[in-house]
Design a protein around this motif. Structure first.
Motif, PDB file in Angstrom:
ATOM      1  N   ASN A 185       2.423  15.926   4.138  1.00 33.58           N
ATOM      2  CA  ASN A 185       2.175  17.336   4.411  1.00 33.58           C
ATOM      3  C   ASN A 185       1.270  18.019   3.367  1.00 33.58           C
ATOM      4  N   SER A 186       1.270  17.657   2.293  1.00 25.97           N
ATOM      5  CA  SER A 186       0.965  17.999   0.978  1.00 25.97           C
ATOM      6  C   SER A 186      -0.747  18.190   1.084  1.00 25.97           C
ATOM      7  N   LEU A 187      -1.398  19.099   0.679  1.00 25.90           N
ATOM      8  CA  LEU A 187      -2.907  19.088   0.661  1.00 25.90           C
ATOM      9  C   LEU A 187      -3.306  18.393  -0.539  1.00 25.90           C
ATOM     10  N   SER A 188      -2.329  17.903  -1.464  1.00 23.51           N
ATOM     11  CA  SER A 188      -2.946  17.224  -2.657  1.00 23.51           C
ATOM     12  C   SER A 188      -2.932  15.802  -2.077  1.00 23.51           C
ATOM     13  N   TYR A 189      -2.553  15.193  -1.035  1.00 26.82           N
ATOM     14  CA  TYR A 189      -2.490  13.789  -0.739  1.00 26.82           C
ATOM     15  C   TYR A 189      -3.234  13.545   0.353  1.00 26.82           C
ATOM     16  N   LYS A 190      -3.791  12.290   0.420  1.00 22.86           N
ATOM     17  CA  LYS A 190      -4.271  11.811   1.772  1.00 22.86           C
ATOM     18  C   LYS A 190      -3.486  10.537   1.990  1.00 22.86           C
ATOM     19  N   SER A 191      -2.635  10.493   2.739  1.00 19.84           N
ATOM     20  CA  SER A 191      -1.688   9.321   3.300  1.00 19.84           C
ATOM     21  C   SER A 191      -1.975   8.746   4.548  1.00 19.84           C
ATOM     22  N   CYS A 192      -1.608   7.357   4.354  1.00 19.55           N
ATOM     23  CA  CYS A 192      -1.616   6.322   5.690  1.00 19.55           C
ATOM     24  C   CYS A 192      -0.309   5.354   5.428  1.00 19.55           C
ATOM     25  N   TYR A 193      -0.073   4.968   6.732  1.00 19.07           N
ATOM     26  CA  TYR A 193       1.246   4.265   6.670  1.00 19.07           C
ATOM     27  C   TYR A 193       0.674   2.664   7.319  1.00 19.07           C
ATOM     28  N   PHE A 194       1.049   1.725   6.499  1.00 19.55           N
ATOM     29  CA  PHE A 194       1.047   0.404   6.717  1.00 19.55           C
ATOM     30  C   PHE A 194       2.199  -0.201   7.336  1.00 19.55           C
ATOM     31  N   LYS A 195       2.176  -0.507   8.765  1.00 21.07           N
ATOM     32  CA  LYS A 195       3.424  -0.961   9.361  1.00 21.07           C
ATOM     33  C   LYS A 195       4.010  -2.218   9.080  1.00 21.07           C
ATOM     34  N   SER A 196       4.938  -2.780   8.792  1.00 22.06           N
ATOM     35  CA  SER A 196       5.393  -4.028   8.704  1.00 22.06           C
ATOM     36  C   SER A 196       6.757  -4.285   8.669  1.00 22.06           C
ATOM     37  N   HIS A 197       7.498  -5.077   7.953  1.00 22.09           N
ATOM     38  CA  HIS A 197       8.883  -5.300   8.191  1.00 22.09           C
ATOM     39  C   HIS A 197       9.539  -5.330   6.806  1.00 22.09           C
ATOM     40  N   LEU A 198      10.853  -5.275   6.715  1.00 23.67           N
ATOM     41  CA  LEU A 198      11.547  -5.379   5.597  1.00 23.67           C
ATOM     42  C   LEU A 198      11.487  -6.793   5.181  1.00 23.67           C
ATOM     43  N   GLU A 199      11.556  -6.881   3.953  1.00 26.83           N
ATOM     44  CA  GLU A 199      11.159  -8.523   3.468  1.00 26.83           C
ATOM     45  C   GLU A 199      12.195  -9.630   3.944  1.00 26.83           C
ATOM     46  N   TYR A 200      11.374 -10.750   4.357  1.00 28.82           N
ATOM     47  CA  TYR A 200      12.266 -11.521   4.855  1.00 28.82           C
ATOM     48  C   TYR A 200      13.123 -11.414   6.237  1.00 28.82           C
ATOM     49  N   THR A 201      12.818 -10.148   7.056  1.00 29.41           N
ATOM     50  CA  THR A 201      13.707  -9.900   8.118  1.00 29.41           C
ATOM     51  C   THR A 201      12.584  -9.537   9.450  1.00 29.41           C
ATOM     52  N   LYS A 202      13.072  -9.297  10.491  1.00 32.72           N
ATOM     53  CA  LYS A 202      12.535  -8.703  11.585  1.00 32.72           C
ATOM     54  C   LYS A 202      12.617  -7.043  11.669  1.00 32.72           C
ATOM     55  N   ALA A 203      13.372  -6.417  10.708  1.00 28.86           N
ATOM     56  CA  ALA A 203      13.505  -5.014  10.882  1.00 28.86           C
ATOM     57  C   ALA A 203      12.272  -4.447  10.463  1.00 28.86           C
ATOM     58  N   GLU A 204      12.144  -3.175  11.016  1.00 24.89           N
ATOM     59  CA  GLU A 204      10.868  -2.479  10.798  1.00 24.89           C
ATOM     60  C   GLU A 204      10.978  -1.904   9.289  1.00 24.89           C
ATOM     61  N   ASP A 205       9.658  -2.169   8.512  1.00 24.64           N
ATOM     62  CA  ASP A 205       9.603  -1.355   7.330  1.00 24.64           C
ATOM     63  C   ASP A 205       8.184  -1.086   7.035  1.00 24.64           C
ATOM     64  N   GLY A 206       7.592  -0.630   6.102  1.00 27.67           N
ATOM     65  CA  GLY A 206       6.333  -0.467   5.837  1.00 27.67           C
ATOM     66  C   GLY A 206       6.131   0.120   4.513  1.00 27.67           C
ATOM     67  N   LEU A 207       4.765   0.401   4.028  1.00 26.69           N
ATOM     68  CA  LEU A 207       4.213   0.758   2.813  1.00 26.69           C
ATOM     69  C   LEU A 207       3.537   1.993   3.257  1.00 26.69           C
ATOM     70  N   GLU A 208       3.573   2.982   2.552  1.00 26.47           N
ATOM     71  CA  GLU A 208       2.900   4.360   2.602  1.00 26.47           C
ATOM     72  C   GLU A 208       1.778   4.315   1.527  1.00 26.47           C
ATOM     73  N   LYS A 209       0.372   4.324   1.796  1.00 24.12           N
ATOM     74  CA  LYS A 209      -0.453   4.716   0.809  1.00 24.12           C
ATOM     75  C   LYS A 209      -1.017   6.074   0.748  1.00 24.12           C
ATOM     76  N   SER A 210      -0.760   6.700  -0.445  1.00 24.01           N
ATOM     77  CA  SER A 210      -1.271   8.129  -0.594  1.00 24.01           C
ATOM     78  C   SER A 210      -2.552   8.351  -1.993  1.00 24.01           C
ATOM     79  N   VAL A 211      -3.321   8.784  -1.694  1.00 29.04           N
ATOM     80  CA  VAL A 211      -4.372   8.996  -2.568  1.00 29.04           C
ATOM     81  C   VAL A 211      -4.261  10.463  -3.085  1.00 29.04           C
ATOM     82  N   PHE A 212      -4.018  10.597  -4.397  1.00 27.54           N
ATOM     83  CA  PHE A 212      -3.810  11.958  -5.004  1.00 27.54           C
ATOM     84  C   PHE A 212      -5.157  12.544  -4.955  1.00 27.54           C
ATOM     85  N   LEU A 213      -5.434  13.971  -4.569  1.00 32.01           N
ATOM     86  CA  LEU A 213      -6.768  14.586  -4.480  1.00 32.01           C
ATOM     87  C   LEU A 213      -6.863  15.461  -5.493  1.00 32.01           C
ATOM     88  N   GLY A 214      -6.072  15.550  -6.454  1.00 35.00           N
ATOM     89  CA  GLY A 214      -6.290  16.476  -7.582  1.00 35.00           C
ATOM     90  C   GLY A 214      -5.876  17.795  -7.502  1.00 35.00           C
TER      91      GLY A 214
END
Ligand SMILES: Cc1cc(-c2n[nH]c(CCNC(=O)c3cc(-c4ccc(F)cc4)cc(O)c3O)n2)ccn1
Ligand SMILES: [Mg+2]
Length: 214
Positions: A185-214
């Motif tokens: 929600n911050s205007l200082s970041y551009k974010s996107c979600y990479f859907k994946s799984h919790l390491e070595y399991t079938k549970a959902e997890d993911g990585l959020e990549k956020s670029v700082f816009l200054g």
């Protein structure tokens, strides 16, 4: 006395990988965690996403929050150009002792500086202690209730620049709801979600990549 899981992970690395070969170290840890004992490494599936973000960015100055046994440290450091530097913070002294040996076994100690201590104590000291101006890439993989306060602390300490990329592990499991709400929600970041799984399991997890816009 009984060995610890990180000690058994290190033994598996030394037995099943080749010294100086980071890829074999990564494979040995993934095999150990999939077939012997689960451990909280970012793992192979999310690790591939981490690899692609790092390879695309080619960062010179990298901060990793949460070393654990050094698995993601090795994944990142093996992709860094000569002269690039990775500083990784680990709170637990026992984890740090294992991580140092894993990183050395992989032959990456010249690119990595492992610091023992709490993120909140060390982030304000990055500039004067390590001569860091700003970071190009930050991998957040430490205590989940510290992602948001430490991101705000990095902003306040002037450690982020226009284009700095934050990549956060475990945004679903264990989850970092306050951090996600902030970067999405911050205007200082551009974010996107990479859907994946919790390491070595079938549970959902993911990585959020956020670029700082200054
Ligand atoms: C304050 C401070 C802290 C640190 C610091 N150093 N090392 C860490 C490790 C933190 N990591 C985790 O707790 C973690 C947990 C799970 C998990 C566990 C149990 C489940 F059931 C499901 C998922 C999965 C993961 O992928 C994780 O990364 N923090 C370093 C510096 N300063
Ligand atoms: Mg993690």
């Amino acid at each position: 006395t009984k060995s610890t899981r990180p000690q058994r992970l290190l033994k598996a690395v030394q037995k099943h990988s080749t010294r100086g070969d980071p890829q074999s170290v990564i494979s040995a840890i993934d095999h150990f965690c999939r077939h012997r004992e689960w451990a909280m490494n970012v793992g192979d599936e999310k690790g591939s996403i981490l690899d692609s973000v790092v390879s695309e960015l080619n960062p010179e100055k990298v901060l990793e929050l949460g070393t654990y046994c050094g698995y993601s440290t090795v994944r990142i450091a093996r992709l860094l150009p000569p002269g690039a530097r990775l500083i990784t913070l680990e709170f637990n002294a026992d984890y740090a002792a294992i991580a140092r040996q894993v990183i050395a076994w992989a032959g990456l100690e010249d690119k990595v500086q492992l610091v023992e201590g709490a993120s909140g104590d060390w982030i304000p000291r990055m500039k004067e202690h390590f001569g860091i101006e700003t970071f190009d890439f930050v991998f957040l993989d430490h205590w989940k209730d510290r992602y948001l306060p430490d991101t705000k602390l990095m902003e306040d300490c002037g450690l982020l620049r226009k284009g700095t990329v934050l990549l956060a592990d475990n945004v679903i499991c264990p989850g970092v709801p306050d951090y996600l709400e902030y970067v999405r929600n911050s205007l200082s970041y551009k974010s996107c979600y990479f859907k994946s799984h919790l390491e070595y399991t079938k549970a959902e997890d993911g990585l959020e990549k956020s670029v700082f816009l200054g």
